[in-house]
Design a protein around this motif. Sequence first.
Motif, PDB file in Angstrom:
ATOM      1  N   UNK A   2       0.848  -1.182   0.000  1.00 59.83           N
ATOM      2  CA  UNK A   2       0.000   0.000   0.000  1.00 59.83           C
ATOM      3  C   UNK A   2       0.883   1.230   0.000  1.00 59.83           C
ATOM      4  N   UNK A   3       0.410   2.266  -0.690  1.00 56.40           N
ATOM      5  CA  UNK A   3       1.165   3.507  -0.698  1.00 56.40           C
ATOM      6  C   UNK A   3       0.905   4.249   0.598  1.00 56.40           C
ATOM      7  N   UNK A   4       1.873   4.970   1.062  1.00 53.82           N
ATOM      8  CA  UNK A   4       1.692   5.685   2.306  1.00 53.82           C
ATOM      9  C   UNK A   4       2.449   6.997   2.260  1.00 53.82           C
ATOM     10  N   UNK A   5       2.060   7.881   3.158  1.00 49.31           N
ATOM     11  CA  UNK A   5       2.776   9.134   3.307  1.00 49.31           C
ATOM     12  C   UNK A   5       3.947   8.840   4.221  1.00 49.31           C
ATOM     13  N   UNK A   6       5.136   8.926   3.668  1.00 52.00           N
ATOM     14  CA  UNK A   6       6.321   8.564   4.433  1.00 52.00           C
ATOM     15  C   UNK A   6       6.925   9.753   5.169  1.00 52.00           C
ATOM     16  N   UNK A   7       6.303  10.899   5.089  1.00 52.99           N
ATOM     17  CA  UNK A   7       6.816  12.071   5.773  1.00 52.99           C
ATOM     18  C   UNK A   7       6.620  11.909   7.278  1.00 52.99           C
ATOM     19  N   UNK A  17       8.508  20.384  12.149  1.00 51.18           N
ATOM     20  CA  UNK A  17       9.438  20.069  11.064  1.00 51.18           C
ATOM     21  C   UNK A  17       9.000  18.762  10.419  1.00 51.18           C
ATOM     22  N   UNK A  18       9.311  18.643   9.131  1.00 49.12           N
ATOM     23  CA  UNK A  18       8.957  17.453   8.374  1.00 49.12           C
ATOM     24  C   UNK A  18      10.214  16.819   7.784  1.00 49.12           C
ATOM     25  N   UNK A  19      10.339  15.523   8.004  1.00 46.65           N
ATOM     26  CA  UNK A  19      11.448  14.755   7.441  1.00 46.65           C
ATOM     27  C   UNK A  19      10.899  13.858   6.336  1.00 46.65           C
ATOM     28  N   UNK A  20      11.640  13.752   5.242  1.00 48.35           N
ATOM     29  CA  UNK A  20      11.240  12.891   4.133  1.00 48.35           C
ATOM     30  C   UNK A  20      12.380  11.924   3.839  1.00 48.35           C
ATOM     31  N   UNK A  21      12.088  10.623   3.815  1.00 49.25           N
ATOM     32  CA  UNK A  21      13.138   9.615   3.647  1.00 49.25           C
ATOM     33  C   UNK A  21      13.544   9.415   2.192  1.00 49.25           C
ATOM     34  N   UNK A  87      12.852  10.114  19.614  1.00 50.61           N
ATOM     35  CA  UNK A  87      13.467   8.823  19.285  1.00 50.61           C
ATOM     36  C   UNK A  87      12.528   7.872  18.547  1.00 50.61           C
ATOM     37  N   UNK A  88      11.318   7.688  19.025  1.00 51.49           N
ATOM     38  CA  UNK A  88      10.406   6.737  18.388  1.00 51.49           C
ATOM     39  C   UNK A  88      10.053   7.193  16.972  1.00 51.49           C
ATOM     40  N   UNK A  89       9.740   8.478  16.805  1.00 51.45           N
ATOM     41  CA  UNK A  89       9.416   8.989  15.471  1.00 51.45           C
ATOM     42  C   UNK A  89      10.612   8.855  14.531  1.00 51.45           C
ATOM     43  N   UNK A  90      11.823   9.100  15.039  1.00 53.50           N
ATOM     44  CA  UNK A  90      13.003   8.966  14.196  1.00 53.50           C
ATOM     45  C   UNK A  90      13.308   7.503  13.880  1.00 53.50           C
ATOM     46  N   UNK A  91      12.957   6.602  14.762  1.00 53.54           N
ATOM     47  CA  UNK A  91      13.117   5.173  14.482  1.00 53.54           C
ATOM     48  C   UNK A  91      12.212   4.774  13.311  1.00 53.54           C
ATOM     49  N   UNK A  92      10.958   5.234  13.351  1.00 59.11           N
ATOM     50  CA  UNK A  92      10.036   4.964  12.245  1.00 59.11           C
ATOM     51  C   UNK A  92      10.566   5.596  10.959  1.00 59.11           C
ATOM     52  N   UNK A  93      11.094   6.817  11.058  1.00 56.27           N
ATOM     53  CA  UNK A  93      11.687   7.479   9.900  1.00 56.27           C
ATOM     54  C   UNK A  93      12.843   6.643   9.337  1.00 56.27           C
ATOM     55  N   UNK A  94      13.672   6.107  10.208  1.00 54.49           N
ATOM     56  CA  UNK A  94      14.797   5.274   9.768  1.00 54.49           C
ATOM     57  C   UNK A  94      14.293   4.021   9.059  1.00 54.49           C
ATOM     58  N   UNK A  95      13.201   3.451   9.527  1.00 57.39           N
ATOM     59  CA  UNK A  95      12.620   2.300   8.824  1.00 57.39           C
ATOM     60  C   UNK A  95      12.173   2.710   7.424  1.00 57.39           C
ATOM     61  N   UNK A  96      11.575   3.895   7.310  1.00 61.03           N
ATOM     62  CA  UNK A  96      11.182   4.390   5.989  1.00 61.03           C
ATOM     63  C   UNK A  96      12.402   4.579   5.085  1.00 61.03           C
TER      64      UNK A  96
END
Length: 190
Positions: A2-7, A17-21, A87-96
């Motif tokens: 499924x497509x998702x918003x990875x931001x 702030x918004x991070x994009x992988x 930390x948790x949000x950045x962990x999810x970002x790292x997975x992305x």
Amino acid sequence: MRLLDETTTLKLDGTTVRLRPTLRCALKISEIHGEPVDFCGKILKNNVTLIGDLFAHGIEDDDERRDALAWLSYSPQPLRKRVEHVALDLYVFALHLTGIDPDEKPNASNASGPSVKFNRTLGELFGFATGVLHWSPESAWNATPREISHALQVWRRTQPGYEPTDDERAEEALSATFDRVGLQALKNLA
């Protein structure tokens, strides 16, 4: 898939702030901090250098990047609290960054096989995006690994002799079942 918003959106003391992988961000983080298991582990160990690098390479907007780095460096809140806050949000970002959807069930059939260096995989994604799809290098660098992987899957389905995998067949069957159930529910409303 499924497509998702990875931001990833972070609220830092009143600043958003918004991070994009992007592929560019994934390569930079991998070059500096190693394989995904390494940099994901560093996040869980509250590695401030990695967090600063995620801000520096994952935030595309210059003002947001400056605000995030200032928050990390100079906020009146203790550093440990600031790091724990993200930390948790950045962990999810790292997975992305690795192309993993943290909400998706792991695919056991892809779990085995030879180990491939993450940078090599990123290079292959870049090569596919530019060489096969004819995206500009800038478009490829700004795409996420999941976006390029999804494009690869769609492209693969258009190739002569394509045979769906067992996982693709199972997903199609499940989708068809849900479509029939949904259609029947609509018919019952009438």
